[in-house]
Design a protein around this motif. Structure first.
Motif, PDB file in Angstrom:
ATOM      1  N   GLN A  53       0.806  -1.211   0.000  1.00  0.00           N
ATOM      2  CA  GLN A  53       0.000   0.000   0.000  1.00  0.00           C
ATOM      3  C   GLN A  53       0.842   1.265   0.000  1.00  0.00           C
ATOM      4  O   GLN A  53       0.299   2.363  -0.191  1.00  0.00           O
ATOM      5  N   SER A  54       2.136   1.158   0.211  1.00  0.00           N
ATOM      6  CA  SER A  54       3.011   2.331   0.143  1.00  0.00           C
ATOM      7  C   SER A  54       3.690   2.462  -1.216  1.00  0.00           C
ATOM      8  O   SER A  54       4.543   3.328  -1.401  1.00  0.00           O
ATOM      9  N   ASP A  55       3.271   1.628  -2.169  1.00  0.00           N
ATOM     10  CA  ASP A  55       3.836   1.650  -3.523  1.00  0.00           C
ATOM     11  C   ASP A  55       2.853   2.345  -4.456  1.00  0.00           C
ATOM     12  O   ASP A  55       1.838   1.759  -4.845  1.00  0.00           O
ATOM     13  N   PRO A  56       3.116   3.594  -4.839  1.00  0.00           N
ATOM     14  CA  PRO A  56       2.175   4.317  -5.694  1.00  0.00           C
ATOM     15  C   PRO A  56       1.914   3.636  -7.036  1.00  0.00           C
ATOM     16  O   PRO A  56       0.796   3.704  -7.557  1.00  0.00           O
ATOM     17  N   ILE A  57       2.922   2.980  -7.591  1.00  0.00           N
ATOM     18  CA  ILE A  57       2.740   2.309  -8.881  1.00  0.00           C
ATOM     19  C   ILE A  57       1.739   1.165  -8.744  1.00  0.00           C
ATOM     20  O   ILE A  57       0.824   0.999  -9.569  1.00  0.00           O
ATOM     21  N   PHE A  58       1.888   0.374  -7.684  1.00  0.00           N
ATOM     22  CA  PHE A  58       0.943  -0.718  -7.442  1.00  0.00           C
ATOM     23  C   PHE A  58      -0.470  -0.179  -7.213  1.00  0.00           C
ATOM     24  O   PHE A  58      -1.447  -0.691  -7.767  1.00  0.00           O
ATOM     25  N   LEU A  59      -0.597   0.859  -6.407  1.00  0.00           N
ATOM     26  CA  LEU A  59      -1.921   1.413  -6.130  1.00  0.00           C
ATOM     27  C   LEU A  59      -2.563   1.968  -7.393  1.00  0.00           C
ATOM     28  O   LEU A  59      -3.776   1.850  -7.576  1.00  0.00           O
ATOM     29  N   GLN A  60      -1.766   2.543  -8.276  1.00  0.00           N
ATOM     30  CA  GLN A  60      -2.315   3.034  -9.542  1.00  0.00           C
ATOM     31  C   GLN A  60      -2.836   1.872 -10.389  1.00  0.00           C
ATOM     32  O   GLN A  60      -3.886   1.983 -11.045  1.00  0.00           O
ATOM     33  N   GLU A  61      -2.124   0.753 -10.356  1.00  0.00           N
ATOM     34  CA  GLU A  61      -2.582  -0.433 -11.091  1.00  0.00           C
ATOM     35  C   GLU A  61      -3.914  -0.931 -10.534  1.00  0.00           C
ATOM     36  O   GLU A  61      -4.808  -1.328 -11.298  1.00  0.00           O
ATOM     37  N   VAL A  62      -4.054  -0.906  -9.213  1.00  0.00           N
ATOM     38  CA  VAL A  62      -5.322  -1.306  -8.600  1.00  0.00           C
ATOM     39  C   VAL A  62      -6.434  -0.359  -9.042  1.00  0.00           C
ATOM     40  O   VAL A  62      -7.538  -0.795  -9.416  1.00  0.00           O
ATOM     41  N   LYS A  63      -6.166   0.933  -9.010  1.00  0.00           N
ATOM     42  CA  LYS A  63      -7.170   1.921  -9.422  1.00  0.00           C
ATOM     43  C   LYS A  63      -7.643   1.682 -10.849  1.00  0.00           C
ATOM     44  O   LYS A  63      -8.829   1.870 -11.159  1.00  0.00           O
ATOM     45  N   ASN A  64      -6.718   1.268 -11.697  1.00  0.00           N
ATOM     46  CA  ASN A  64      -7.060   1.044 -13.102  1.00  0.00           C
ATOM     47  C   ASN A  64      -7.935  -0.188 -13.303  1.00  0.00           C
ATOM     48  O   ASN A  64      -8.570  -0.328 -14.349  1.00  0.00           O
ATOM     49  N   GLN A  65      -7.962  -1.069 -12.312  1.00  0.00           N
ATOM     50  CA  GLN A  65      -8.650  -2.353 -12.484  1.00  0.00           C
ATOM     51  C   GLN A  65      -9.977  -2.454 -11.742  1.00  0.00           C
ATOM     52  O   GLN A  65     -10.712  -3.423 -11.941  1.00  0.00           O
ATOM     53  N   ILE A  66     -10.292  -1.488 -10.900  1.00  0.00           N
ATOM     54  CA  ILE A  66     -11.522  -1.605 -10.122  1.00  0.00           C
ATOM     55  C   ILE A  66     -12.440  -0.415 -10.402  1.00  0.00           C
ATOM     56  O   ILE A  66     -11.994   0.645 -10.855  1.00  0.00           O
ATOM     57  N   PRO A  67     -13.740  -0.567 -10.142  1.00  0.00           N
ATOM     58  CA  PRO A  67     -14.664   0.567 -10.297  1.00  0.00           C
ATOM     59  C   PRO A  67     -14.396   1.628  -9.236  1.00  0.00           C
ATOM     60  O   PRO A  67     -13.645   1.403  -8.280  1.00  0.00           O
ATOM     61  N   ASP A  68     -15.027   2.775  -9.406  1.00  0.00           N
ATOM     62  CA  ASP A  68     -14.934   3.794  -8.368  1.00  0.00           C
ATOM     63  C   ASP A  68     -15.494   3.237  -7.059  1.00  0.00           C
ATOM     64  O   ASP A  68     -16.410   2.413  -7.051  1.00  0.00           O
ATOM     65  N   ILE A  69     -14.956   3.729  -5.952  1.00  0.00           N
ATOM     66  CA  ILE A  69     -15.179   3.113  -4.640  1.00  0.00           C
ATOM     67  C   ILE A  69     -16.229   3.888  -3.842  1.00  0.00           C
ATOM     68  O   ILE A  69     -16.204   5.118  -3.776  1.00  0.00           O
ATOM     69  N   ASP A  70     -17.135   3.156  -3.222  1.00  0.00           N
ATOM     70  CA  ASP A  70     -18.099   3.768  -2.303  1.00  0.00           C
ATOM     71  C   ASP A  70     -17.531   3.902  -0.898  1.00  0.00           C
ATOM     72  O   ASP A  70     -17.724   4.932  -0.245  1.00  0.00           O
ATOM     73  N   ILE A  71     -16.853   2.866  -0.430  1.00  0.00           N
ATOM     74  CA  ILE A  71     -16.277   2.874   0.913  1.00  0.00           C
ATOM     75  C   ILE A  71     -14.869   2.309   0.854  1.00  0.00           C
ATOM     76  O   ILE A  71     -14.665   1.192   0.368  1.00  0.00           O
ATOM     77  N   LEU A  72     -13.897   3.074   1.341  1.00  0.00           N
ATOM     78  CA  LEU A  72     -12.520   2.601   1.433  1.00  0.00           C
ATOM     79  C   LEU A  72     -12.136   2.531   2.906  1.00  0.00           C
ATOM     80  O   LEU A  72     -12.301   3.509   3.643  1.00  0.00           O
ATOM     81  N   ILE A  73     -11.628   1.376   3.326  1.00  0.00           N
ATOM     82  CA  ILE A  73     -11.204   1.148   4.700  1.00  0.00           C
ATOM     83  C   ILE A  73      -9.710   0.840   4.695  1.00  0.00           C
ATOM     84  O   ILE A  73      -9.289  -0.172   4.131  1.00  0.00           O
ATOM     85  N   ASP A  74      -8.910   1.706   5.290  1.00  0.00           N
ATOM     86  CA  ASP A  74      -7.472   1.454   5.403  1.00  0.00           C
ATOM     87  C   ASP A  74      -7.207   0.790   6.746  1.00  0.00           C
ATOM     88  O   ASP A  74      -7.146   1.451   7.785  1.00  0.00           O
ATOM     89  N   ASP A  75      -7.057  -0.523   6.707  1.00  0.00           N
ATOM     90  CA  ASP A  75      -6.703  -1.305   7.893  1.00  0.00           C
ATOM     91  C   ASP A  75      -5.432  -2.100   7.584  1.00  0.00           C
ATOM     92  O   ASP A  75      -5.333  -3.279   7.882  1.00  0.00           O
ATOM     93  N   GLY A  76      -4.481  -1.414   6.935  1.00  0.00           N
ATOM     94  CA  GLY A  76      -3.283  -2.093   6.460  1.00  0.00           C
ATOM     95  C   GLY A  76      -2.172  -2.127   7.487  1.00  0.00           C
ATOM     96  O   GLY A  76      -2.358  -2.505   8.632  1.00  0.00           O
TER      97      GLY A  76
ATOM     98  N   MET B 109       3.148   5.424   9.088  1.00  0.00           N
ATOM     99  CA  MET B 109       2.813   6.762   8.619  1.00  0.00           C
ATOM    100  C   MET B 109       2.847   6.843   7.091  1.00  0.00           C
ATOM    101  O   MET B 109       1.934   7.360   6.457  1.00  0.00           O
ATOM    102  N   ARG B 110       3.897   6.306   6.496  1.00  0.00           N
ATOM    103  CA  ARG B 110       4.010   6.352   5.034  1.00  0.00           C
ATOM    104  C   ARG B 110       2.877   5.570   4.379  1.00  0.00           C
ATOM    105  O   ARG B 110       2.292   6.024   3.386  1.00  0.00           O
ATOM    106  N   GLN B 111       2.555   4.408   4.907  1.00  0.00           N
ATOM    107  CA  GLN B 111       1.492   3.600   4.313  1.00  0.00           C
ATOM    108  C   GLN B 111       0.163   4.340   4.321  1.00  0.00           C
ATOM    109  O   GLN B 111      -0.556   4.373   3.315  1.00  0.00           O
ATOM    110  N   GLN B 112      -0.177   4.935   5.447  1.00  0.00           N
ATOM    111  CA  GLN B 112      -1.462   5.626   5.541  1.00  0.00           C
ATOM    112  C   GLN B 112      -1.509   6.867   4.662  1.00  0.00           C
ATOM    113  O   GLN B 112      -2.520   7.128   3.999  1.00  0.00           O
ATOM    114  N   ILE B 113      -0.413   7.615   4.628  1.00  0.00           N
ATOM    115  CA  ILE B 113      -0.397   8.852   3.846  1.00  0.00           C
ATOM    116  C   ILE B 113      -0.370   8.565   2.350  1.00  0.00           C
ATOM    117  O   ILE B 113      -1.136   9.161   1.567  1.00  0.00           O
ATOM    118  N   VAL B 114       0.472   7.644   1.916  1.00  0.00           N
ATOM    119  CA  VAL B 114       0.535   7.309   0.488  1.00  0.00           C
ATOM    120  C   VAL B 114      -0.803   6.744   0.006  1.00  0.00           C
ATOM    121  O   VAL B 114      -1.293   7.099  -1.073  1.00  0.00           O
TER     122      VAL B 114
END
Length: 256
Positions: free
Chosen positions: A89-112, A116-121
């Protein structure tokens, strides 16, 4: 009467779930309107998969549930309506790939991972993927005070110190300082709420605020202030003094 999510948790004999007890009231407050609708849920932090199953049960069969975890074994926990991505979750490239593959989100829960870096990124990469009228919920924010996670009281760089900036952003329409103007959060965050261990943002398109007035005067208004030279000088001096104090981030001064 026990709320549905807390009841599910306490009766759970399936996959492991780990939650702080006070979270369930917060969940119910924000999640209840989404039940039994076509919603998209993303949870960062799969753990043993129990919470993904809890969301699936709570939101109903029309919900699409997505999970993110760095542990490749979590991929084994996929099932109908639950899809899991493996990565950091602290890898912007990976997160961008996830964004490209899923629909827009109604509820996002960060329980990772709760660093600090993980939550902020994660917030900076994924908040714009949340729909208008959606929810972004970051939990276990008490790690902002735990040394092993890089936390500490008023320590620079913690998620809590970062999140305090959300409060400034939603008030930015009222700023008269050139360096502080409305930003993307000013125009997209309806509210920010802090609970023990949780920060919640309600997302909504926000237009510049304006005041309204109705009704009749109850008594005569005060007479206008004197426009004398000395009054103007006093007012100008007050503004200059407060401008200097503001620049030094010191309390303001008001003549009584």
């Amino acid at each position: 009467m026990m709320q549905p999510l807390e009841q599910y948790f306490k009766e759970n004999n399936g996959r492991l779930i780990n939650k702080w007890q006070n979270y369930f009231d917060v969940y119910e407050r924000y999640f209840a309107p989404y039940r039994n609708k076509e919603v998209v849920i993303l949870e960062i932090g799969v753990f043993h998969g129990g919470s993904l199953q809890m969301w699936k049960s709570y939101f109903g069969e029309r919900a699409k549930i997505y999970g993110i975890d760095i542990n490749p074994r979590c991929k084994e926990l996929e099932e109908a309506n639950i899809h899991i991505f493996i990565g950091s979750q602290s890898d912007p490239i990976f997160l961008q790939e996830v964004k490209n593959q899923i629909p827009d989100i109604d509820i996002l829960i960060d329980d990772g991972g709760h660093t600090m870096r993980q939550q902020i990124v994660s917030f900076e990469m994924l908040f714009d993927k949340v729909k208008d009228n959606g929810i972004y919920l970051c939990e276990d924010t008490m790690t902002s005070y735990w040394m092993e996670y890089g936390g500490g009281f008023k320590r620079r760089g913690t998620f809590i110190e970062y999140a305090k900036g959300f409060i400034d952003s939603i008030h930015a329409w009222q700023s008269t300082q050139k360096e502080f103007k409305p930003d993307s959060l000013t125009t997209s965050v309806a509210s920010v709420a802090f609970y023990h261990g949780i920060v919640v943002l309600e997302k909504k398109k926000i237009d510049p605020p304006f005041t309204l007035q109705t009704g009749n005067l109850s008594f005569a208004p005060d007479p206008p202030l004197s426009k004398s030279f000395w009054h103007k000088m006093r007012y100008t001096a007050l503004l200059l003094l407060n401008k200097v104090l503001r620049g030094m981030r010191l309390p303001g001064f008001i003549w009584r």
